[in-house]
Design a protein around this motif. Structure first.
Motif, PDB file in Angstrom:
ATOM      1  N   GLU A   1      -9.894 -27.020  48.872  1.00 39.02           N
ATOM      2  CA  GLU A   1     -10.601 -25.743  48.684  1.00 39.02           C
ATOM      3  C   GLU A   1     -10.790 -25.512  46.994  1.00 39.02           C
ATOM      4  N   ARG A   2     -10.065 -25.964  46.428  1.00 39.70           N
ATOM      5  CA  ARG A   2      -9.974 -25.445  44.992  1.00 39.70           C
ATOM      6  C   ARG A   2     -11.362 -26.237  44.354  1.00 39.70           C
ATOM      7  N   TYR A   3     -11.561 -27.438  45.143  1.00 38.99           N
ATOM      8  CA  TYR A   3     -12.600 -28.020  44.455  1.00 38.99           C
ATOM      9  C   TYR A   3     -13.808 -27.452  44.426  1.00 38.99           C
ATOM     10  N   ARG A   4     -14.080 -26.609  45.767  1.00 37.85           N
ATOM     11  CA  ARG A   4     -15.424 -25.786  45.706  1.00 37.85           C
ATOM     12  C   ARG A   4     -15.637 -25.055  44.289  1.00 37.85           C
ATOM     13  N   ASN A   5     -14.475 -24.341  43.659  1.00 33.98           N
ATOM     14  CA  ASN A   5     -14.602 -23.372  42.500  1.00 33.98           C
ATOM     15  C   ASN A   5     -15.110 -24.272  41.262  1.00 33.98           C
ATOM     16  N   LEU A   6     -14.442 -25.627  41.256  1.00 33.50           N
ATOM     17  CA  LEU A   6     -14.668 -26.395  40.318  1.00 33.50           C
ATOM     18  C   LEU A   6     -16.040 -27.037  40.323  1.00 33.50           C
ATOM     19  N   ALA A   7     -16.518 -27.445  41.592  1.00 36.04           N
ATOM     20  CA  ALA A   7     -17.922 -27.928  41.547  1.00 36.04           C
ATOM     21  C   ALA A   7     -18.861 -26.690  41.465  1.00 36.04           C
ATOM     22  N   ALA A   8     -18.612 -25.438  41.789  1.00 33.14           N
ATOM     23  CA  ALA A   8     -19.608 -24.421  41.520  1.00 33.14           C
ATOM     24  C   ALA A   8     -19.835 -24.036  40.053  1.00 33.14           C
ATOM     25  N   SER A   9     -18.665 -24.134  39.399  1.00 37.78           N
ATOM     26  CA  SER A   9     -18.541 -23.930  37.744  1.00 37.78           C
ATOM     27  C   SER A   9     -19.352 -24.991  37.209  1.00 37.78           C
ATOM     28  N   LEU A  10     -19.244 -26.427  37.589  1.00 42.69           N
ATOM     29  CA  LEU A  10     -19.770 -27.582  37.142  1.00 42.69           C
ATOM     30  C   LEU A  10     -21.180 -27.230  37.449  1.00 42.69           C
ATOM     31  N   ALA A  11     -21.747 -26.774  38.609  1.00 40.84           N
ATOM     32  CA  ALA A  11     -23.202 -26.794  38.992  1.00 40.84           C
ATOM     33  C   ALA A  11     -23.775 -25.502  38.222  1.00 40.84           C
ATOM     34  N   SER A  12     -23.073 -24.615  37.970  1.00 36.09           N
ATOM     35  CA  SER A  12     -23.643 -23.492  37.371  1.00 36.09           C
ATOM     36  C   SER A  12     -23.889 -23.870  35.760  1.00 36.09           C
ATOM     37  N   GLN A  13     -23.053 -24.626  35.333  1.00 39.14           N
ATOM     38  CA  GLN A  13     -23.481 -25.003  33.621  1.00 39.14           C
ATOM     39  C   GLN A  13     -24.368 -26.017  33.840  1.00 39.14           C
TER      40      GLN A  13
ATOM     41  N   MET B   1       3.513 -29.761  41.377  1.00 40.63           N
ATOM     42  CA  MET B   1       3.295 -30.301  40.171  1.00 40.63           C
ATOM     43  C   MET B   1       2.213 -31.163  39.991  1.00 40.63           C
ATOM     44  N   LEU B   2       1.856 -31.863  40.718  1.00 42.33           N
ATOM     45  CA  LEU B   2       0.758 -32.742  40.608  1.00 42.33           C
ATOM     46  C   LEU B   2      -0.486 -32.016  40.623  1.00 42.33           C
ATOM     47  N   ASP B   3      -0.676 -31.118  41.513  1.00 41.15           N
ATOM     48  CA  ASP B   3      -1.778 -30.182  41.701  1.00 41.15           C
ATOM     49  C   ASP B   3      -1.849 -29.303  40.363  1.00 41.15           C
ATOM     50  N   ALA B   4      -0.990 -28.764  39.901  1.00 41.72           N
ATOM     51  CA  ALA B   4      -0.951 -28.040  38.757  1.00 41.72           C
ATOM     52  C   ALA B   4      -1.675 -29.063  37.601  1.00 41.72           C
ATOM     53  N   LEU B   5      -0.809 -30.268  37.298  1.00 41.86           N
ATOM     54  CA  LEU B   5      -1.343 -30.936  36.477  1.00 41.86           C
ATOM     55  C   LEU B   5      -2.787 -31.376  36.430  1.00 41.86           C
ATOM     56  N   GLU B   6      -3.081 -31.646  37.795  1.00 45.96           N
ATOM     57  CA  GLU B   6      -4.522 -32.039  37.842  1.00 45.96           C
ATOM     58  C   GLU B   6      -5.497 -31.095  37.829  1.00 45.96           C
ATOM     59  N   MET B   7      -5.156 -29.863  38.258  1.00 44.05           N
ATOM     60  CA  MET B   7      -6.031 -28.631  37.890  1.00 44.05           C
ATOM     61  C   MET B   7      -6.344 -28.282  36.497  1.00 44.05           C
ATOM     62  N   ARG B   8      -5.037 -28.454  35.545  1.00 48.82           N
ATOM     63  CA  ARG B   8      -4.868 -28.361  34.071  1.00 48.82           C
ATOM     64  C   ARG B   8      -5.876 -29.290  33.399  1.00 48.82           C
ATOM     65  N   MET B   9      -5.919 -30.687  33.963  1.00 49.59           N
ATOM     66  CA  MET B   9      -6.837 -31.491  33.489  1.00 49.59           C
ATOM     67  C   MET B   9      -8.161 -31.389  33.909  1.00 49.59           C
ATOM     68  N   GLN B  10      -8.412 -30.949  34.977  1.00 45.39           N
ATOM     69  CA  GLN B  10      -9.704 -30.674  35.556  1.00 45.39           C
ATOM     70  C   GLN B  10     -10.437 -29.307  34.893  1.00 45.39           C
ATOM     71  N   LEU B  11      -9.741 -28.597  34.479  1.00 46.60           N
ATOM     72  CA  LEU B  11     -10.162 -27.405  33.733  1.00 46.60           C
ATOM     73  C   LEU B  11     -10.575 -27.655  32.169  1.00 46.60           C
ATOM     74  N   GLU B  12      -9.517 -28.391  31.818  1.00 46.14           N
ATOM     75  CA  GLU B  12     -10.087 -29.154  30.555  1.00 46.14           C
ATOM     76  C   GLU B  12     -11.281 -30.139  30.292  1.00 46.14           C
ATOM     77  N   GLU B  13     -11.288 -30.646  31.354  1.00 41.63           N
ATOM     78  CA  GLU B  13     -12.597 -31.577  31.422  1.00 41.63           C
ATOM     79  C   GLU B  13     -13.677 -30.933  31.973  1.00 41.63           C
ATOM     80  N   LEU B  14     -13.556 -29.830  32.489  1.00 39.94           N
ATOM     81  CA  LEU B  14     -14.586 -28.935  32.855  1.00 39.94           C
ATOM     82  C   LEU B  14     -15.242 -28.330  31.639  1.00 39.94           C
ATOM     83  N   ASN B  15     -14.292 -28.010  30.823  1.00 38.65           N
ATOM     84  CA  ASN B  15     -14.677 -27.304  29.371  1.00 38.65           C
ATOM     85  C   ASN B  15     -15.417 -28.257  28.685  1.00 38.65           C
ATOM     86  N   ALA B  16     -14.922 -29.548  28.548  1.00 46.32           N
ATOM     87  CA  ALA B  16     -15.344 -30.551  27.849  1.00 46.32           C
ATOM     88  C   ALA B  16     -16.897 -31.125  28.360  1.00 46.32           C
ATOM     89  N   ILE B  17     -16.871 -30.977  29.683  1.00 46.50           N
ATOM     90  CA  ILE B  17     -18.439 -31.198  30.265  1.00 46.50           C
ATOM     91  C   ILE B  17     -19.386 -30.206  29.866  1.00 46.50           C
TER      92      ILE B  17
END
Length: 682
Positions: free
Chosen positions: A277-289, A113-129
């Motif tokens: 491992e999922r942080y890899r995709n987050l960082a890759a998305s951020l780096a792409s933007q 549940m924590l990972d799911a919540l964190e992932m949702r928050m990170q995706l929202e944050e990534l969109n805002a970023i």
């Protein structure tokens, strides 16, 4: 994942069951005030249902923060099950093995549940970023945002950012732009490092691949890169886990590297975790933007610089077009004015030469001075609108010319200033420089204008310096004063014709003339000024590349023999002035009011010298010159004209014109040219 955490209320019946649990379950006592929020440290709460007041408070806090609850429900607590939704309900006598299993499953559920919540928050944050990055145009602020947001979404304790640059030699390197660290203070200074395997960031820039490292001090022996421990040793830090991501353009070019260091579940705790491992995709998305945003910011900067260049070019073009249009208008006006002024100046000179009563002579001198001032103003208008050289250039020694300027103005900045109790320090500084190709009289006027304007800007005294230097292509003269300076508006307009800050005593032509002269010499003028802090006029003149001779100074003509002079001009007053100027030298003057009449006289009269105007009704002075070149090539011919320097010397020479007398003229000008013409024909 860390050890499962079981929270309990001390003194409760549920707490007594903890003694039966295996050692892999971590036990933590809680209260309403100390129970941590679920997203910070997941686990499971073990309580009695129904329980005492302390258990009820702990249950409320757990449910508020999303912490799963395992409730031990006795026979009398069945009614409370509907009111208190929990992860599991167990009988208080449940075997210890079963209880431990349920608690472990609840901890796993909490982590999920924590990972799911964190992932949702990170995706929202990534969109805002992404939205924030696309809106930021300042490159430095953009890089700061990229590193900040990258650390936030990956829970990194530290981080650094590099951008790819190209050196003047054409080699690519990494520039270390930013460093952040929440654990130690970092004294940061920009530096460069090669794009190579000698550093983690250099390797990522070289390979263009994402690196995830659990412990940089435990790299395998066959690792294609190495970790530089120098930073850790210098600041007393321990780098462990790293997530290093290349930032690329849409075309795949790496333009930067984002380096994230030491993942932490809880920022204030010392425990460092490997990056999930999922942080890899987050960082890759951020780096792409980030790569797109950096490229856009750079393009925006380049477009801004290009726009400034275009605006500067447009201003110069507008200035040139304005001067060209003004020149066309001024040419016609100047011709008419010069005809009038020729009569006024000529008559005043003739009257003064005859000798007058002192009072009358003083009035005539005033008239003559005013007329010459008017002629000078007309010539200045012609001067700054002229776009080509009409006199041959010679080699000009700029330091020597500047020393002449200082000496010629000494009466102004020293003698006159001292009489008013003022002190000016006027000096020339700099080493020897190559000569420039130019006309010393014109360049002298430029620097005299700058010096006089500088003195005017220092009404209470001050320092004026000519600093001379050179580079491979230009001689540079910086004219610096310590005066009142200029506003941005004044600085932008100060080279415009007729713009002046001196009120009625200024014509607004001094710096405009200077600009025209410098432009004709292939040079530029740049101005730096701050109100209250003085001004600097930077003059650049191209170094002479041709083998030019120094300018020769003209020697005055000696009186010669008398002769018969034909004057052709449609203005009777001008003809009369020329006649009265030449008669005292013994010359006989024949007059013609048109080109046709003048050519007819030449067929019937003996003539030694011809003076003709250019602009006349019917045939022009050019037509007279062409006819004389065919029929009377032995007779010297000169133009007497109000066009002045607009005539090309080579063109007039090809037309057979021996000399040019510009209107208005002094008697000595006319008499000297006629004497030279007669001497050359002997």
């Amino acid at each position: 994942m860390s050890r499962p955490v079981v929270w309990y209320v001390p003194g409760s019946e549920a707490a007594s069951r903890l003694q039966e649990l295996p050692d892999d379950l971590e036990r933590c006592p809680v209260s309403e005030l100390t129970l941590p929020a679920g997203p910070q440290l997941p686990g499971v709460l073990l309580v009695d249902l129904p329980g005492d007041e302390a258990s009820a408070r702990a249950l409320a806090v757990a449910q508020r923060d999303g912490l799963p609850v395992v409730a031990l429900v006795d026979d009398g607590g069945a009614d409370a099950i509907c009111d208190q939704p929990c992860y599991a309900y167990l009988n208080p006598s449940v075997p210890g093995v079963t209880l431990a299993t349920v608690l472990r499953q609840a901890c796993v559920h909490a982590h999920v549940m924590l990972d799911a919540l964190e992932m949702r928050m990170q995706l929202e944050e990534l969109n805002a970023i992404g939205i924030g990055l696309s809106a930021e145009r300042d490159l430095d602020a953009l890089l700061e945002m990229i590193l900040n947001k990258g650390r936030e979404i990956t829970r990194s304790d530290a981080g650094s950012l590099y951008v790819v640059e190209t050196t003047p030699e054409g080699e690519r390197c990494l520039r270390f732009k930013l460093a952040q660290n929440d654990s130690v203070h970092v004294e940061f200074k920009e530096s460069t490092l090669p794009i190579s395997a000698d550093s983690v960031a250099g390797y990522v820039a070289l390979a263009g691949e994402i690196l995830m490292i659990d412990d940089v001090y435990a790299l395998p022996a066959d690792s294609p890169f190495r970790f530089n421990t120098g930073f850790d040793e210098k600041v007393g830090y321990r780098t462990t886990s790293m997530l290093v991501v290349p930032m690329k353009t849409p075309g795949g070019e790496t333009i930067g590297v984002l380096q994230l260091i030491n993942c932490k579940r809880i920022p204030t705790q010392a425990e460092v975790l490997p990056f999930p491992e999922r942080y890899r995709n987050l960082a890759a998305s951020l780096a792409s933007q980030a790569g797109v945003a950096i490229q856009n910011a750079r393009l925006f900067q380049e477009l801004g610089a290009a726009l400034q260049e275009v605006e500067a070019s447009q201003k110069q073009l507008v200035q040139a077009e304005r001067l060209s249009a003004l020149g066309e208008m001024a040419a016609g006006v100047a011709h008419d004015f010069n005809n009038l002024l020729a009569v006024v100046v000529g008559r005043a000179e003739i009257l003064l030469a005859k000798g007058q009563d002192p009072n009358v002579a003083r009035d005539i001198e005033i008239i003559r001075t005013a007329a010459w001032d008017g002629a000078h103003t007309v010539r200045r208008i012609q001067e700054f609108t002229r776009t080509r050289q009409t006199r041959p250039a010679g080699r000009v020694d700029i330091p020597e010319l500047l020393r002449d300027v200082v000496e010629l103005t000494r009466a102004r900045w020293k003698d006159e200033a001292q009489s008013r109790g003022l002190a000016y320090d006027v000096v020339v500084e700099g080493d020897s420089v190559p000569p420039v190709a130019g006309i010393s009289a014109e360049l002298r006027e430029v620097f005299m204008n700058l010096l006089i304007n500088g003195l005017d800007a220092m009404p209470g005294g001050g320092q004026f310096i000519f600093r001379v230097s050179s580079d491979a292509e230009s001689v540079i003269v910086a004219a610096e004063d310590t005066g009142c300076g200029m506003s941005d508006e004044t600085r932008r307009r100060v080279l415009e014709p007729f713009f002046t800050t001196k009120g009625a005593r200024g014509t607004g032509l001094g710096l405009a003339v200077s600009w025209g002269i410098v432009k004709r010499h292939g040079g530029t003028i740049e101005i730096e000024s701050t109100l209250g802090m003085g001004s600097v006029f930077m003059i650049r003149l191209p170094i002479s590349v041709d083998d030019l001779a120094p300018e020769a100074s003209a020697s005055p003509s000696l009186p010669g023999r008398s002769g018969r002079v034909l004057v052709i001009d449609d203005e009777m007053e001008v003809r009369c002035v020329l006649r009265d100027m030449l008669a005292p030298c013994g010359h006989s003057v024949l007059e013609a009011d048109s080109a046709e009449a003048g050519l007819a006289l030449l067929e019937s009269e003996m003539v030694d010298v011809i003076l003709t105007d250019i602009s006349m009704p019917g045939m022009s002075g050019w037509d007279v010159a062409a006819a004389c070149q065919r029929r009377f090539p032995h007779i010297p011919l000169g133009f007497v004209t109000g066009w002045g320097d607009r005539l090309d010397e080579q063109e007039t020479a090809r037309a057979g014109v021996r000399f040019i007398v510009s209107k208005p003229f002094a008697p000595a000008d006319v008499q000297g040219h006629v004497a030279d013409a007669l001497a050359s024909s002997d």
